[in-house]
Every structure is written in structure tokens, then in C-alpha cells.
Design a protein around this motif. Structure first.
Motif, mmCIF file in Angstrom:
data_model
loop_
_atom_site.group_PDB
_atom_site.id
_atom_site.type_symbol
_atom_site.label_atom_id
_atom_site.label_comp_id
_atom_site.label_asym_id
_atom_site.label_seq_id
_atom_site.Cartn_x
_atom_site.Cartn_y
_atom_site.Cartn_z
ATOM 1 N N ILE A 574 0.852 -1.195 0.000
ATOM 2 C CA ILE A 574 0.000 0.000 0.000
ATOM 3 C C ILE A 574 0.882 1.238 0.000
ATOM 4 N N ALA A 575 1.930 1.224 0.862
ATOM 5 C CA ALA A 575 2.852 2.359 0.933
ATOM 6 C C ALA A 575 3.591 2.553 -0.387
ATOM 7 N N LEU A 576 4.022 1.456 -1.003
ATOM 8 C CA LEU A 576 4.754 1.545 -2.276
ATOM 9 C C LEU A 576 3.872 2.075 -3.405
ATOM 10 N N LEU A 577 2.671 1.526 -3.515
ATOM 11 C CA LEU A 577 1.762 1.952 -4.585
ATOM 12 C C LEU A 577 1.371 3.410 -4.411
ATOM 13 N N SER A 578 1.150 3.803 -3.150
ATOM 14 C CA SER A 578 0.824 5.203 -2.892
ATOM 15 C C SER A 578 1.998 6.110 -3.240
#
Length: 711
Positions: A574-578
Motif C-alpha cells: 500500500i505504501a509503495l503503490l501510494s
């Protein structure tokens, strides 16, 4: 008759020996039977059928010593004591061994007061007598008095030995007296150098335990690493110390090293190290230790089973924990408490209360830990009345001064916003344990009461408490605003001074605080200084750098994470995609999404879908975004809302109409989406459609909630 017989004996003995009257009053206080002659024991009255003793005239020093060593109960010990008094052996310097042995017997039979009476009237005391008394005091948790006797022993010229040192080191552990422990360590080294002896493994094991228990893991590790030889107990002491200090990775690494050096495992070490897997939420290593326990035939051990239940619960696998729980034939209250706590930690509150009811239905008496484990379920399920009934039950059972219960009750009342009740419990229990203060600080923090939280923190420090990692982790989130940054830096300074900088959870909280205050450079400094990191560490730093638009650096942190062989989880992606979305790294975002599915087998959740829709939208591929949404079984309203917002940016009225139709089916009462669609029509100059949407708002009497201002 008994009294007159003793006085007769005393008058004869006084003519030849100097006896304190104490011994005869002592004898009178222990009548052996109604016969006068029983004051001078013979084979019938002294040992019964246990041993046949010679007649009274043939009691030699060696015979008495032999019988003293074979005593197994208190009445026999008292009879032998009487015999020693009558014959004057306790007041002959050459017979000090008999007196020391009698002291030892009383201590071993849990009669410390009688041991002290004998000890205090010995004309001379050897190390064995001193060690026996010190052991009795330590075993009864009289740690301060044990250290006083140790110092008296040294002053009177008796040499402390390898039996003395483990006892007094245990007393230092019980008092958490690091300075006293260091002084004893110096004495140990001095004795060893003077006698040119090799280090004693039992003494070194006790030193490791003492330093670890007193919070000086570095000194414990130094002793451990310098040991020429180690046994299983030494490894266990060091692993236990690491577990106590919260250095879970080091504990697991040391266990792995122990196995590589060829040591077998026992139930104590396995039960000690298994919880580390739960703490770092590493199910794979935990299952490996479960397999190790089965391999060595330890899976039937109750302590190991209870540790496994706790580990599976902390890893989020309550089904496996329950399966293991049901397989235990003879459960103890810890088994029940472990699963109850697991349900509570995993938000399975209904299951927690059902299990608690089952336990009570079986007539099992819950401990304070059991009650503390079940109380959070009452607060979350809004069962305030039943929670207060648990409080009443705890009082009836005498648990009201128990640290676990007090902490749980403070947490319960804070979550019920009944802070006055929580404060009353704290005022009663504040001087007992740092955990009480932790609970109130956490309660204030959860209610956003910054001032009260810091006042409690100062009160704990003034009370002489050493703030624990739990305290720090509870209060640091209150500093997650720029206006509180100075308070956060003060806490950071305290962490550095108090050697809490090695605790991963504390560093994670500091990184999160600095990131949320916009101080990414300070966050990175904390990250770089960490000797251990976990998945939470990387999730925080990746999310923060991504949120601030530093997508490339966020990806670098992820690459570093893989190099450290730390397994990413769903939050990581989630952090990477964001991060990719904020930085416009469209291709990288698609690559990470595919890697999540194919390389790590992580099933996407709504947060991942929302990030992917945002990625498609930022690249202008709204058709692909709409197609992607169509593949989601039940798209979240936020996913659809994100796409609708993108339609306005890219002026795609056609897709906006499709998306809004699905939104209105799901949430017809939210005026925000109607207004957004109206604005999309207005931007396109379709005023007729604007009027239609606004008419729909009026027909349904929808009103937009007024915003709030800080001013």
C-alpha cells in the motif's frame, strides 16, 4: 515433668559449660512428648523406625552429622536440635559443622525463623551457615535482608564462595539493584584473580541473569561472549535476558547460533524463545520452532504448548491457536488465558467472551491475568455494566491490588471515557509498578489528553520509575504534530540516555513522529542508527517518503528491505503503490502490484485497488481504470470516489456517469458525490444536467455537512 527434667539437665551442664538460657527456653517451646526422658532422645523417640541410633552415651560427632544429613521432616530436625543443645555441641568451636548443618536443615525444611535462631547463637559461623541463611532469605524474597547478611558475612571474615555469589546476585536481580550487582561482580573478579581460579560457570550464569534482569544487556552479553565454555543454562539465561529486554531478533539469532554449536534444546529454552516469533509476527520461524519442539518430543509439554498458542495468536492465526488449545489434554489456566488474550488482541471479542463463559462454566477460577485479558472485550462491545461486575469480582477475589488487573481496569475505564475512575485506581496503585502508569498514559493518549499524559509521565519520573519502552511508545504519538515536536525531541533524548535506543518499537515510534512532523531528515537519522529493523520500520519510512513525493527514495528503502531479507506485507505494498502514485511513477506502480500478486502471493485489498485506480487515473488511462474497477467484486465507495474525482480532472463525463450510477446505488444519502457530478457537468457546460443533479439533491433533502475551522 518435662520442665523439671530440662532444668535438672541444665544444672548439671552449667557446672561444666557456659550455656545461654536461650537454648533451654527454646527446648521448652518444642515439647517432644510427655515423658521427661524424651528431652534426651534415644532410638525410639528420636528417629522412630527411620534410623536406629546408639544409646545416649555413644553419640559421636560423626554419628550426629550423619543423622543431620538424613533428616527429612521438621519434627525429627527439632529432636536432633534438642540433642545437640543438651550435649553442648552447638557451643564447641570444633563442632561448628554441626551447627551449620542444622541451620541448613531448617532452611531446607522451610523453617527460616528457626534457622535464624540457631544461626544467631552459634559461637562461630562458617561459609556453609552463612550461605544457608542467605539462601533461605532469597527463597522467601527477603532480598534486602539477604544482601545485609552477605555484607555481615564479609565483615566477619567469612569468605564468599561460588555458592554465595549466585544467591546474592539473585537478590540484586530481585531488587533491580544494578549498582550493587556491579560491586558483587567486582568482588567475584577479585576473588578469582587472588585464587588464580577459572571462572565458575554457575556464577557467570547468575551474572548474566542479574545484568539482563537489571536492564544492562550489554554487560550480560560481554560476560556471555567471554565465557570459555557454556552450558544449556547459560544459553537459556542469555536468551531469556534478550527476551525480557525486547530484543526479539537477537534472541532468535542466539537460539540459532546455539543450535549451530551443537547444543540440544529443552522445554524451557523452546518455551522462552517461541514468543519472540509472535512479537515480530514471523509465522514462518514460529512454525519452524513448533517443528523443532515436535522433533525433540517437547510438543506435549504444557509450557511449550502455551507458548505456541500465544505465538499463533500474535501472528493472527487464532484458528491454529484454538486447534492447539483443544488438543491439550490437561489445560491449565495459562492455556485459557493465552487464547483469551489472543482473541482480544485479534479483535475477536465475541469469541473471547464465549471462551470466558466456557471457562467459568467448567468451574475454573480465573487468575488476574485471565481477567485482564478479557476486560478489553467488555469495553469494545460497550458492556460497561458487565465490565464493572468483573471489577467487583476481582475485588472479591483479592485481586484489587494486582498490577495486571489494575492496568486492565485503567485501560477499561479510559476506553469508557470514565477517566476519574481510572485516576482513582492509579492513585491507589501508582507506586507499585510502571505498568500502572503506562496504562494511564496510554489512556490519556487514546483520548487525546496531551497535558494529563505528560503530567503523569513527570509524576512517574519523580516517583523514581525508569520509563519503559511501553511508556515511550504510548506517549510519542502525542507528539505527531509540529507544535509538539520539541516534546518529541525531549522523549528522543530520554530514549538515548536510558539505553532504549535498541528497542525496535521505540525507534519505529520516533521515525513515525518525525515523519508526521515533516522532519524526514531526522527520521532517516533514526533509521540509519537502528541495529535492528522490522517490517513496520520499513512500512513507516516508505509511506512517509512516498507521501512527501520522494518516490525514488521510497523504492530504495524497499530494495534495502529485500536485501535485509525482511518479508514485505500488504501494508508495505500500500505504501509503495501510494508512493508511486504521488511521484507519478506509473510503470513502477504496475510492476509492484504484479510483484505483490506473483512473487509474494499477497491478495489485494481495497486499499491496493484504490492505489491502482489512482495510478491509472494519473496516467490518464480512465478506460483501463474503469475496466479494472469492473473486475473488483465489491468495489469500495472510496475506490469509486477516487475514479469519479479523476473523471473531473480529465474531463471524462462519459465515465463519470457510469461511476456515479454505481455510487448512487451504494450510497444515495451522501450529497458530496452528487455535488462532484454536478461540477463535472458544469465544467463540460452541460447546465441542463447540472440542474437535474441539483433537483435530485433537493428532492432527497440532502445537505452537505458544514466544515470545521481551526480558527
Amino acid at each position: 515433668m518435662l520442665f523439671s527434667s530440662i532444668l535438672s539437665v541444665s544444672s548439671r551442664l552449667k557446672s561444666t559449660q557456659h550455656f545461654p538460657l536461650f537454648h533451654f527456653s527454646y527446648l521448652i517451646s518444642y515439647p517432644f512428648n510427655s515423658r521427661p526422658s524424651s528431652c534426651i532422645p534415644h532410638q525410639d523417640s528420636l528417629m522412630g523406625s527411620y534410623h536406629e541410633l546408639p544409646t545416649i552415651h555413644h553419640f559421636s560427632h560423626n554419628t550426629l552429622f550423619f543423622h543431620l544429613r538424613s533428616v527429612s521432616n521438621l519434627p525429627v530436625a527439632r529432636k536432633l536440635h534438642a540433642l545437640l543443645v543438651v550435649h553442648g555441641y552447638l557451643h564447641q568451636n570444633h563442632s561448628l559443622v554441626l551447627g551449620a548443618q542444622l541451620v541448613h536443615i531448617y532452611v531446607s525444611l522451610n523453617s527460616l525463623q528457626e534457622a535464624l535462631l540457631v544461626f544467631n547463637h552459634l559461637p562461630k559461623r562458617n561459609s556453609f551457615a552463612w550461605n544457608s541463611i542467605i539462601k533461605g532469605l532469597v527463597d522467601t524474597d527477603n532480598f534486602t535482608k539477604a544482601l545485609d547478611f552477605y555484607h555481615s558475612m564479609i565483615r566477619e571474615g567469612s569468605a564468599a564462595d561460588n555458592f554465595t555469589f549466585p544467591l546474592v546476585l539473585k537478590a540484586c536481580s530481585g531488587l533491580s539493584d544494578l549498582q550493587q550487582g556491579r560491586k558483587i561482580h567486582e568482588s567475584i573478579e577479585s576473588v578469582r584473580v587472588r585464587s588464580n581460579a577459572k571462572p565458575n560457570i554457575f556464577v557467570q550464569c547468575a551474572l548474566i541473569h542479574m545484568f539482563a534482569k537489571c536492564g544492562s544487556l550489554g554487560e550480560a552479553r560481554m560476560i556471555f561472549e567471554n565465557m570459555p565454555t557454556r552450558d544449556l543454562a547459560t544459553w537459556g539465561a542469555m536468551i531469556s535476558g534478550m527476551m525480557q529486554e525486547g530484543t526479539w531478533f537477537e534472541a532468535l539469532n542466539l537460539f540459532r547460533r546455539m543450535r549451530m554449536e551443537g547444543f540440544m534444546v529443552d522445554s524451557v529454552i523452546v518455551a522462552t524463545v517461541i514468543p519472540a516469533c509472535g512479537r515480530i509476527r514471523n509465522l514462518q520461524i514460529g512454525m519452524g520452532l513448533h517443528g523443532c519442539a515436535i522433533k525433540f518430543g517437547l510438543d506435549d509439554d504444557l509450557y511449550v504448548s502455551n507458548a505456541l498458542i500465544d505465538m499463533y495468536c500474535k501472528c493472527g492465526h487464532t484458528e491454529m491457536a484454538e486447534c492447539l488449545f483443544r488438543s491439550i489434554e490437561f489445560k491449565d489456566v495459562i492455556s485459557w488465558s493465552s487464547l483469551l488474550a489472543g482473541y482480544s488482541q485479534n479483535c475477536a471479542y465475541t469469541e473471547c467472551l464465549a471462551l470466558f463463559s466456557e471457562m467459568m462454566g467448567l468451574g475454573l477460577r480465573p487468575t488476574s491475568v485471565t481477567l485482564a485479558s478479557v476486560l478489553p472485550s467488555f469495553s469494545v462491545l460497550k458492556l460497561f455494566k458487565q465490565g464493572k461486575e468483573i471489577h467487583n469480582y476481582a475485588i472479591r477475589q483479592g485481586f484489587e491490588l494486582d498490577v495486571f488487573i489494575a492496568s486492565a481496569l485503567i485501560d477499561f475505564y479510559c476506553k469508557c471515557r470514565l477517566t476519574r475512575e481510572a485516576e482513582i485506581i492509579f492513585d491507589i496503585m501508582a507506586d507499585r509498578d510502571i505498568a500502572i502508569g503506562n496504562s494511564l498514559v496510554a489512556g490519556y493518549a487514546s483520548n487525546g489528553d496531551v497535558d494529563s499524559a505528560f503530567q503523569t509521565l513527570r509524576r512517574l519520573q519523580k516517583g523514581g520509575f525508569r520509563l519503559s519502552s511501553i511508556t515511550i511508545v504510548s506517549v510519542i504519538p502525542l507528539c505527531n504534530r509540529f507544535t509538539m515536536l520539541n516534546k518529541g525531541k525531549e522523549l528522543h533524548a530520554y530514549v538515548t540516555r536510558s539505553s532504549l535506543g535498541s528497542v525496535v518499537a521505540v525507534n519505529n515510534s520516533l521515525i513515525d513522529m518525525y515523519c508526521k512532523c515533516g522532519c524526514l531528515d531526522l527520521a532517516k537519522k533514526v533509521f540509519d542508527l537502528m541495529t535492528e529493523r522490522d517490517v513496520v520500520t520499513y512500512n513507516i519510512i516508505i509511506a512517509a517518503f512516498g507521501m512527501h513525493g520522494y518516490g525514488d527514495q521510497a523504492i530504495m528503502f524497499f530494495d534495502h528491505m529485500k536485501e535485509q531479507r525482511i518479508e514485505p506485507d500488504k501494508v508495505t505494498f500500500i505504501a509503495l503503490l501510494s508512493a508511486c502514485s504521488h511521484a507519478g511513477l506509473i510503470e513502477s506502480g504496475f510492476s509492484f502490484y504484479n510483484s505483490m500478486l506473483q512473487d509474494y502471493g499477497i491478495s489485494p485489498e481495497m486499499e491496493h485497488y484504490s492505489c491502482m485506480v489512482d495510478l491509472y487515473s494519473r496516467s490518464g488511462s480512465l478506460e483501463d481504470a474503469w475496466s479494472f474497477v469492473g473486475k473488483i467484486v465489491e468495489p469500495n465507495i472510496d475506490v469509486l470516489g477516487s475514479l469519479l474525482g479523476a473523471c473531473r480532472v480529465h474531463k471524462r463525463v462519459d465515465i463519470a456517469e457510469l461511476v456515479s450510477k454505481r455510487i448512487f446505488e451504494r450510497r444515495p444519502e451522501d450529497p458530496g458525490y452528487y455535488i462532484l457530478l454536478s461540477n463535472i457537468y458544469a465544467d463540460a457546460g452541460r447546465w441542463v444536467d447540472v440542474m437535474k443533479v441539483r433537483a435530485m439533491i433537493q428532492e432527497q433533502s440532502l445537505k452537505k455537512k458544514a466544515g470545521n475551522s481551526w480558527t
